[in-house]
Design a protein around this motif. Structure first.
Motif, mmCIF file in Angstrom:
data_model
loop_
_atom_site.group_PDB
_atom_site.id
_atom_site.type_symbol
_atom_site.label_atom_id
_atom_site.label_comp_id
_atom_site.label_asym_id
_atom_site.label_seq_id
_atom_site.Cartn_x
_atom_site.Cartn_y
_atom_site.Cartn_z
ATOM 1 N N UNK A 23 0.723 -1.025 0.401
ATOM 2 C CA UNK A 23 0.161 0.078 0.289
ATOM 3 C C UNK A 23 0.966 1.316 -0.081
ATOM 4 N N UNK A 24 1.503 0.936 0.802
ATOM 5 C CA UNK A 24 2.857 2.337 1.037
ATOM 6 C C UNK A 24 4.056 2.956 -0.635
ATOM 7 N N UNK A 25 3.661 1.587 -1.438
ATOM 8 C CA UNK A 25 4.744 1.411 -2.316
ATOM 9 C C UNK A 25 4.179 2.224 -3.117
ATOM 10 N N UNK A 26 2.358 2.057 -3.349
ATOM 11 C CA UNK A 26 1.407 2.220 -4.563
ATOM 12 C C UNK A 26 1.100 3.443 -4.514
ATOM 13 N N UNK A 27 1.490 3.951 -3.047
ATOM 14 C CA UNK A 27 1.605 5.753 -2.645
ATOM 15 C C UNK A 27 2.934 6.586 -2.670
ATOM 16 N N UNK A 28 3.633 5.877 -4.271
ATOM 17 C CA UNK A 28 5.455 6.265 -4.061
ATOM 18 C C UNK A 28 6.291 6.590 -2.670
ATOM 19 N N UNK A 29 6.040 5.859 -1.289
ATOM 20 C CA UNK A 29 7.022 5.589 -0.523
ATOM 21 C C UNK A 29 7.738 4.462 -1.085
ATOM 22 N N UNK A 30 9.011 5.390 -0.579
ATOM 23 C CA UNK A 30 10.199 4.251 -0.767
ATOM 24 C C UNK A 30 10.710 3.585 0.596
ATOM 25 N N UNK A 31 11.181 1.888 0.077
ATOM 26 C CA UNK A 31 10.678 1.085 1.396
ATOM 27 C C UNK A 31 11.960 1.033 1.732
ATOM 28 N N UNK A 32 12.934 0.958 3.134
ATOM 29 C CA UNK A 32 13.643 1.269 3.725
ATOM 30 C C UNK A 32 13.857 -0.141 4.655
ATOM 31 N N UNK A 33 15.117 -0.081 5.241
ATOM 32 C CA UNK A 33 15.520 -1.007 6.118
ATOM 33 C C UNK A 33 15.193 0.055 7.431
ATOM 34 N N UNK A 34 14.539 -1.073 8.594
ATOM 35 C CA UNK A 34 13.821 -0.070 9.683
ATOM 36 C C UNK A 34 15.418 -0.009 10.582
ATOM 37 N N UNK A 35 16.249 -0.039 10.240
ATOM 38 C CA UNK A 35 17.620 1.418 11.250
ATOM 39 C C UNK A 35 18.010 2.116 10.079
ATOM 40 N N UNK A 36 17.587 2.442 9.807
ATOM 41 C CA UNK A 36 17.022 3.429 8.803
ATOM 42 C C UNK A 36 16.928 4.917 9.117
ATOM 43 N N UNK A 37 17.288 5.878 8.617
ATOM 44 C CA UNK A 37 15.906 7.471 8.889
ATOM 45 C C UNK A 37 15.377 7.201 7.709
#
Length: 432
Positions: A23-37
């Motif tokens: 759902x987040x990807x479909x709205x244009x978000x970049x998915x990053x590892x949890x320990x990153x900002x």
């Protein structure tokens, strides 16, 4: 913007996190590892024990430290049963529980836009009657895909909070199962695992009353599927139809995870489990007669309130007689809000730990016996991860196989099982 995800708990939770990522990807978000900002952190919580609750709170605090200005969204079972505890934690802006996940991006963006305290909806889950069908927008990152086809539980074991976190049984329509299977096999997944909270109850809430066997047939109709596996299944709900399908369909993995929980009839009654050891033993005999070579794994809880040393010894004896291929051993953990936690005959923590260690030693002995019996045989291995030149993967009977041969991640490779190695066996590819 960037969004990071963390999952605690079961395979159902893992699947639900993947749908939210989509759902987040479909709205244009970049998915990053949890320990990153990141601007958004989504934590999908578990509440099966009080330790799970504590881990959830630790992850929330960790996200708040990584980026104090981030929007932290909390979903899952802990959020469902203890929303006020989570709302009180620094950085939490969205709380949604075990429903309303389809709206999570809307809630997050409202929180970022309005900066108006903690928002989200905690549904009265005991009144929920419809499966929350969120289509897959992106594919899982693993070699095996989990597909959730059921939610909710109506067993009410005395040690378990999950029925109160997930509500009654809610099943996915067969048409939606078929749709998602086509997406997964089209994306190249060779193995799909059907999961649910109370998987054996699949279909009891639907007008057509399909069964779990019907859901398996629907999944097996997907083009390109090489292997179908079932998640955890209550033994009393294992139908003859399902066993017959497993026996006759070569793509149906000969592996069943049937939680025993205790090998003492006294403890089983106290747990409100719906069988005794004699019934369980007969079922295993029937399963092994119907599906030769089937692997049966299980869960065991030790140190349940009122469990005597004699009860534990009976459990050890029963487990050994059942010859499980794999066991998950848990010391009992009191869960606030459950009948077992209110009992006055709690087993001391030190005794629970000592019994868990003894049961775990037996689990490792039985697993090694099972692996040793498989040596010399050929098996199809789904290759998963590679580290230091060694790749590991799983057979259909859930044996972990290691090899240093050049094999591709995600592919199923025929191998000869040659020797014991680590927590499984060593395999050599069979050249055609």
């Amino acid at each position: 913007m960037r969004a990071a995800f963390m999952t605690l708990g079961c395979k159902v939770n893992q699947f639900e996190t993947e749908t939210m990522e989509g759902l987040f990807r479909a709205r244009g978000y970049e998915i990053v590892p949890f320990d990153e900002a990141a601007e958004v952190y989504v934590i999908n919580t578990c509440s099966v024990t009080h330790l799970s609750d504590r881990k959830s709170r630790q992850l929330i605090r960790r996200a708040a430290r990584t980026n104090p200005s981030a929007c932290i969204a909390v979903a899952g079972c802990y959020a469902q049963v203890s929303p006020e505890e989570i709302r009180a934690l620094e950085g939490v802006r969205v709380v949604i529980g075990t429903k309303e996940r389809a709206q999570i991006v809307d809630y997050v963006e409202e929180a970022l836009r309005e900066n108006a305290g903690v928002i989200g909806t905690i549904t009265d889950i005991m009144q929920a009657r419809v499966f929350e069908d969120i289509p897959l927008h992106t594919m899982p990152h693993r070699t095996r895909a989990f597909l959730k086809i059921e939610d909710g539980c109506q067993n009410f074991c005395t040690f378990c909070i999950i029925p109160y976190a997930r509500g009654p049984v809610k099943s996915r329509e067969l048409s939606a199962v078929a749709r998602e299977m086509e997406l997964l096999t089209g994306a190249g997944f060779h193995e799909v695992v059907l999961t649910g909270i109370h998987l054996g109850a699949y279909g009891i809430d639907l007008a057509e009353r399909p069964t779990l066997a019907d859901a398996c047939r629907t999944a097996l109709a997907a083009k390109g599927l090489r292997r179908l596996r079932l998640g955890s299944l209550e033994s009393v709900e294992l139908s003859a139809d399902l066993l017959d399908l497993m026996r006759t369909e070569p793509r149906f993995a000969a592996h069943l995870h049937l939680p025993l929980q205790a090998g003492s009839d006294t403890v089983l009654r106290a747990m409100n489990r719906h069988y005794d050891t004699a019934a369980f033993a007969q079922l295993l005999a029937d399963v092994r007669a119907a599906v030769p070579g089937v692997a049966v794994s299980t869960d065991i809880i030790v140190g349940f309130p009122g469990e005597t040393e004699a009860d534990f010894a009976a459990g050890m004896e029963f487990v050994r007689a059942m010859g499980f291929a794999r066991m998950h051993v848990f010391p009992y953990s009191p869960r606030k809000g459950t009948p077992a936690a209110q009992r006055t005959d709690q087993v001391p923590p030190a005794v629970r730990r000592e019994r868990a260690a003894r049961m775990q030693a037996l689990a490792e002995e039985l697993a090694q016996d099972y692996h040793r019996a498989a040596l010399g045989s050929a098996a199809e291995v789904l290759c998963e991860t590679t580290e230091d030149g060694v790749t590991d993967g799983l057979t259909e009977t859930y044996i972990r196989v290691y090899t240093d041969a050049p094999v591709a991640r995600g592919e199923i490779v025929p191998m000869r099982l040659t020797r014991l190695y680590k927590d499984g066996v060593w395999g050599d590819p069979i050249l055609k």
